[in-house]
Write an enzyme that holds these catalytic residues in place. Sequence first.
Site, PDB file in Angstrom:
ATOM      1  N   LYS A  67      19.684  90.095   4.061  1.00 59.95           N
ATOM      2  CA  LYS A  67      20.406  91.371   4.093  1.00 59.95           C
ATOM      3  C   LYS A  67      21.303  91.501   2.866  1.00 59.95           C
ATOM      4  O   LYS A  67      21.887  90.507   2.413  1.00 59.95           O
ATOM      5  CB  LYS A  67      21.232  91.462   5.389  1.00 59.95           C
ATOM      6  CG  LYS A  67      21.866  92.821   5.634  1.00 59.95           C
ATOM      7  CD  LYS A  67      22.542  92.870   6.997  1.00 59.95           C
ATOM      8  CE  LYS A  67      23.227  94.195   7.265  1.00 59.95           C
ATOM      9  NZ  LYS A  67      23.874  94.249   8.596  1.00 59.95           N
ATOM     10  N   SER A 142      22.861  97.992  11.564  1.00 59.65           N
ATOM     11  CA  SER A 142      22.783  98.214  10.129  1.00 59.65           C
ATOM     12  C   SER A 142      21.766  97.321   9.431  1.00 59.65           C
ATOM     13  O   SER A 142      21.468  97.529   8.262  1.00 59.65           O
ATOM     14  CB  SER A 142      24.159  97.974   9.500  1.00 59.65           C
ATOM     15  OG  SER A 142      24.554  96.622   9.645  1.00 59.65           O
ATOM     16  N   SER A 166      24.458  95.069  15.020  1.00 61.36           N
ATOM     17  CA  SER A 166      23.662  95.385  13.831  1.00 61.36           C
ATOM     18  C   SER A 166      22.397  94.551  13.673  1.00 61.36           C
ATOM     19  O   SER A 166      21.517  94.910  12.889  1.00 61.36           O
ATOM     20  CB  SER A 166      24.523  95.245  12.572  1.00 61.36           C
ATOM     21  OG  SER A 166      25.537  96.216  12.569  1.00 61.36           O
TER      22      SER A 166
END
Length: 455
Positions: A67, A142, A166
């Site tokens: 990420k 996210s 997330s």
Amino acid sequence: MITVREWKERLEEEKAYDLVSELIEKIEKSRLNAYVTVTKEEALKKAEEYDRGRRDGRLAGIPVAIKDNISTEGIRTTCGSRMLENYIPPYDAHVVERLKQEGAIIIGKTNMDEFGMGTTTETSYFGVVRNPHDLKRVAGGSSGGSAAAIAGDETVLSLGTDTGGSIRCPSSFTGVYGLKPTYGLVSRFGLIAYANSLEQIGPMAASIDDLGFLLEIIAGRDDRDSTNSGREFSYRPVSKRFRVGVVEEMQANPEVQQVFEEFVERLRKIADVETVSLPSLKYALPAYYVIAMSEASSNLARYDGVRYGYALENLDSWNRYFSRVRAEGFGAEVKRRIMMGSYALSAGYYGKYYLKALKVRTLVINDFRRAFEKFDVLISPTMPSTAFKIGELTDPVTMYKADVNTTPINLAGLPALSMPVRELDGLPVGLQVIGNHFEENTILGFAKQVEEHEV
């Protein structure tokens, strides 16, 4: 989806260089927009080393996506924001060091909501991530890029971060497996902070075993993170007849709830199942957002164009410069959370909002503690719905409400995973499995039983 075992079987028949080249070609042609940066040269170089016989480590030859809010030395790390569009960290995060020590091939940095603030990955400066099951829908947020990369066969393993769901939200929306570890099990050194007391780095994968395998590698002692517990993790999934609590306050829309209740009925054949009430959870969502936004307003104060972040050429007055940098560098959702967090922390309102939210947090922790005196695991639908259509959520409050089942776990610092259990109109429905602190092997063992018995 590609499991670690399947990838290793391919490596026995083909060269790593060819497999990684094929993977990168697929990413470059993909419409998912799962990656912000693809590390083509570094990944192919690492694959060549594998073919030449350098195969040290448990992740040797295996692609891992990271990420884009986790620091990677020499690789752009943007947080999905214009503010850090060209930022290249001079060091690796603790988890990246561990991946490299085990021989992983870092395939790229995955797209995400700006600074982790969002439930759909629509707030990314680099565009929305599309759901592999339906390109007109979001992948969740996210960590939407990390989930879509797994579901779209664009990596084997990935890392996400979970502040209020997330990892679990995009795992549910895309039908992959994602685990938010106990707070403190995985070092946050090198994670670009959004809300320090809530967020954790965690694994995302195509199977339960791969989740446990990757968690074993990234968990453990790191003296550079004062919140790190120092505990190691060894993947040994618990096998037993589980005592399961169905959390009464964690609900979904009628369609998803029906799928979940049908699952619970089938579950009764292999587990002892009861409904449990945690009364404080009705206050958990607003408490979570007050705490998260307050911490965000403090953490993001450093991005002023002088010390960190997007910079302008002309510096006339400090106030105008500072205002323009933040106006141009941050997106709308980040600005909204900074303003609301600053308000909650301001003189006269601290006790009314922030202090009260901390008291709610204690109530939530105590409710979970009492529940785990009776149950091994707690379960709920991960998300109240299946994946949204792109552009469907226009009201921020509606978006915040979508996190109602996942945010209490972050307030309490508990581990929880999301696993796919069924589909509804062609879209995955996720099951959330919650465990007591440092009981990752219990929730992983329960998830394996669910799969093995095809519940």
